[in-house]
Design a protein around this motif. Sequence first.
Motif, PDB file in Angstrom:
ATOM      1  N   PHE A 146       4.947   5.229  -4.081  1.00 17.54           N
ATOM      2  CA  PHE A 146       5.670   4.873  -2.868  1.00 17.54           C
ATOM      3  C   PHE A 146       5.051   5.574  -1.659  1.00 17.54           C
ATOM      4  O   PHE A 146       4.831   4.988  -0.602  1.00 17.54           O
ATOM      5  N   THR A 147       4.764   6.847  -1.821  1.00 17.76           N
ATOM      6  CA  THR A 147       4.188   7.629  -0.723  1.00 17.76           C
ATOM      7  C   THR A 147       3.512   8.866  -1.286  1.00 17.76           C
ATOM      8  O   THR A 147       3.800   9.301  -2.404  1.00 17.76           O
ATOM      9  N   GLY A 181      -0.875  17.176  -1.809  1.00 13.20           N
ATOM     10  CA  GLY A 181      -0.383  15.805  -1.725  1.00 13.20           C
ATOM     11  C   GLY A 181       0.628  15.518  -2.822  1.00 13.20           C
ATOM     12  O   GLY A 181       0.262  15.331  -3.989  1.00 13.20           O
ATOM     13  N   VAL A 182       1.896  15.462  -2.463  1.00 17.18           N
ATOM     14  CA  VAL A 182       2.967  15.245  -3.433  1.00 17.18           C
ATOM     15  C   VAL A 182       3.150  13.747  -3.654  1.00 17.18           C
ATOM     16  O   VAL A 182       3.463  13.001  -2.723  1.00 17.18           O
ATOM     17  N   MET A 183       2.957  13.297  -4.892  1.00 14.86           N
ATOM     18  CA  MET A 183       3.061  11.873  -5.214  1.00 14.86           C
ATOM     19  C   MET A 183       4.495  11.506  -5.579  1.00 14.86           C
ATOM     20  O   MET A 183       5.070  12.059  -6.519  1.00 14.86           O
ATOM     21  N   ILE A 184       5.070  10.560  -4.841  1.00 16.01           N
ATOM     22  CA  ILE A 184       6.419  10.062  -5.090  1.00 16.01           C
ATOM     23  C   ILE A 184       6.327   8.575  -5.419  1.00 16.01           C
ATOM     24  O   ILE A 184       5.733   7.810  -4.656  1.00 16.01           O
ATOM     25  N   ASP A 185       6.896   8.167  -6.553  1.00 16.49           N
ATOM     26  CA  ASP A 185       6.852   6.754  -6.913  1.00 16.49           C
ATOM     27  C   ASP A 185       8.137   6.037  -6.501  1.00 16.49           C
ATOM     28  O   ASP A 185       9.104   6.651  -6.048  1.00 16.49           O
ATOM     29  N   TYR A 186       8.132   4.712  -6.644  1.00  8.92           N
ATOM     30  CA  TYR A 186       9.291   3.912  -6.234  1.00  8.92           C
ATOM     31  C   TYR A 186      10.532   4.250  -7.047  1.00  8.92           C
ATOM     32  O   TYR A 186      11.652   4.194  -6.539  1.00  8.92           O
ATOM     33  N   HIS A 189       0.828  -1.204   0.000  1.00 10.94           N
ATOM     34  CA  HIS A 189       0.000   0.000   0.000  1.00 10.94           C
ATOM     35  C   HIS A 189       0.867   1.261   0.000  1.00 10.94           C
ATOM     36  O   HIS A 189       2.100   1.193  -0.050  1.00 10.94           O
ATOM     37  N   ILE A 190       0.232   2.423   0.077  1.00  5.24           N
ATOM     38  CA  ILE A 190       0.900   3.718  -0.040  1.00  5.24           C
ATOM     39  C   ILE A 190       0.807   4.443   1.298  1.00  5.24           C
ATOM     40  O   ILE A 190      -0.290   4.663   1.809  1.00  5.24           O
ATOM     41  N   SER A 191       1.949   4.840   1.842  1.00  3.54           N
ATOM     42  CA  SER A 191       1.927   5.562   3.115  1.00  3.54           C
ATOM     43  C   SER A 191       1.610   7.042   2.879  1.00  3.54           C
ATOM     44  O   SER A 191       2.104   7.656   1.931  1.00  3.54           O
ATOM     45  N   VAL A 192       0.792   7.589   3.775  1.00  7.38           N
ATOM     46  CA  VAL A 192       0.432   9.011   3.738  1.00  7.38           C
ATOM     47  C   VAL A 192       0.733   9.591   5.116  1.00  7.38           C
ATOM     48  O   VAL A 192      -0.122   9.636   5.996  1.00  7.38           O
ATOM     49  N   PRO A 193       1.981  10.032   5.347  1.00  8.88           N
ATOM     50  CA  PRO A 193       2.345  10.569   6.663  1.00  8.88           C
ATOM     51  C   PRO A 193       1.805  11.976   6.854  1.00  8.88           C
ATOM     52  O   PRO A 193       1.820  12.790   5.934  1.00  8.88           O
ATOM     53  N   LEU A 194       1.324  12.256   8.071  1.00 11.69           N
ATOM     54  CA  LEU A 194       0.676  13.534   8.360  1.00 11.69           C
ATOM     55  C   LEU A 194       1.316  14.195   9.575  1.00 11.69           C
ATOM     56  O   LEU A 194       1.847  13.518  10.457  1.00 11.69           O
ATOM     57  N   TYR A 195       1.238  15.509   9.624  1.00 18.12           N
ATOM     58  CA  TYR A 195       1.829  16.245  10.742  1.00 18.12           C
ATOM     59  C   TYR A 195       1.048  15.990  12.035  1.00 18.12           C
ATOM     60  O   TYR A 195      -0.187  16.043  12.045  1.00 18.12           O
ATOM     61  N   PRO A 196       1.743  15.748  13.144  1.00 17.78           N
ATOM     62  CA  PRO A 196       1.060  15.476  14.419  1.00 17.78           C
ATOM     63  C   PRO A 196       0.453  16.715  15.051  1.00 17.78           C
ATOM     64  O   PRO A 196      -0.192  16.618  16.096  1.00 17.78           O
ATOM     65  N   THR A 197       0.650  17.878  14.442  1.00 16.19           N
ATOM     66  CA  THR A 197       0.109  19.132  14.979  1.00 16.19           C
ATOM     67  C   THR A 197      -1.194  19.546  14.299  1.00 16.19           C
ATOM     68  O   THR A 197      -1.714  20.631  14.571  1.00 16.19           O
ATOM     69  N   LEU A 198      -1.738  18.707  13.417  1.00 14.38           N
ATOM     70  CA  LEU A 198      -2.963  19.061  12.708  1.00 14.38           C
ATOM     71  C   LEU A 198      -4.130  19.237  13.671  1.00 14.38           C
ATOM     72  O   LEU A 198      -4.247  18.526  14.678  1.00 14.38           O
TER      73      LEU A 198
END
Length: 559
Positions: A175-176, A189-194, A91-100
């Motif tokens: 990738f993410t 949302g910036v798409m980065i591939d493998y 799957h694809i990771s979507v990391p988010l800021y913990p201050t949201l």
Amino acid sequence: MSSSNTTQSTSKPFIDYFYKWEREKANQVYLRQPVGDTYIDYTWAEVGRQARSMASYLRSLDLPPQSPIGLVSKNCPHWLIADIAILISGHISVPLYPTLTAEQLHSVLEHSQCSVLFAGKLDNWSTMRAGVPTDVLCITFPENQSDSEARSWDDIVASYPPMIESPKPSPDDLFTIIYTSGTTGRPKGVMIDYRAAAEIAESTRTQTFQDLAGSRFFSYLPLCHVAERNIVEALGLITGGTIYFVESLATFAKNLAAARPTHFLAVPRIWTKFQQSIQANLPESRLQMLLRIPVVSSLVKRKIRQRLGLNDTVMILTGAAPMPIPLLQWFRRLGICIQDSYGMTENLGAVSMMPPDRIKDGTVGRINDGMNVRIDPDTGEILTQAPWNMRGYYRDPELTAKTLTADNWLHTGDIGELDADGYLRITGRLNDLYKSPKGEFISPAKLEFGFSENPLIDQICVMGMHLPQPIALLVLSEVGQKTLPVDVAKSLTDTLAVSNNQLQAYERIKKVILVKDAWTVDNNLMTPTLKIKRKELEKRYQSAINGWYNQEELVVWEV
């Protein structure tokens, strides 16, 4: 003008680095979480066991392949284990800021179309939880015990066998998706591939000492940010190094000194805090006197580096915001060579880096291997082209088309200059430029550089779109707060005179305003990566600006 450093590279899926160390260093420590004076250690084998069991659970949910999965937490071991589990499961990771805030979290989760969210070490999860859409499944880390409705990490890992066979990603698979911090509006949302992740790992190998044995990393800046993800997570996986985490803000200095990282990244504001800490224990006049004594100088430098935990570093980086030249030179006199670097999420943060043996102050280093850069002759904008440029913005083809050209040139929005040796100088942001009443363009960043040598200043923001001349809003440093107001006023008056003498008439700063409150992430005046939010600052002080401008004094104090 343009610069090109093109190399050929052979790439492999990013997750393969983990598989290699899982086999070869199974019983060696990979992740270290401080708890008081002890550590909770995770070996490569233990990380693999937990990540593979969580991957089995994710596969059991029968999500479509390449489903976006959210991850919101402060830095901790389970942040990385969850990220690895997402990769193993295909799957694809979507990391988010913990201050949201709850509202921001809801917006990003809906836009990213996440159906699962990992929620970890957070200060305000009970408040953020309201922002999670009802159809999103929550999984809480062991560090988060406050959500009875979520699935527990430990329960899942204990109930599902480790996944042995995992899908092999294609280079064109995502990738993410990295959401920007939103300094200029809604996060993108910036798409980065493998392929991009593999290319950057290979092309920047020599610049980042990726083959160094015994690498140690210290993780404290948000792991959802591209810089921390590159320097800590990616390099940690590539080198098979050990990653140390910070326990809390209060234990930062203690944790850093214990970790003794070989690779270390800090934004300019952190380096300023380090300098202030050193000066609080050793006054500047005495420090400079000791540094002039040959034998004593070596002892003092070593003691300071040991106290900071930077005695073993082979790469010390700064980025994300302009680093004052005097601050770079000050640390260099202590034997701490900070390498400036430049990049953005859209090009994986890897445009340029300062060579430690060929320093050019005032630049952000030399263009990286594999990266092409050119300067737009009309606007001065920096454009970049590399195999690790983003694929585009998630679910935003219109903005993608505005940012990426058909032949993969990325509009950075930054203004700069490129010299004949391939060194890049940043002079401002296109979005920050504004016109004076007479129609001349003014770059606030350029004007702010003139205040960088004054130790009384902690934060600065130049503004003045609707004023005859610009003004500078300042926050005093700890040293400045302990200085008599009359001495502060004289120091700032002198700095203003020197700075204005180097500017065009229309650029000269009319006066400086000393505001009462520091600009922080909590009051929404800084991003999680400690960059000021100009638009928010303008809104905050809008009603007072004209009154300050019309006062007679050159240095004005906010009442």
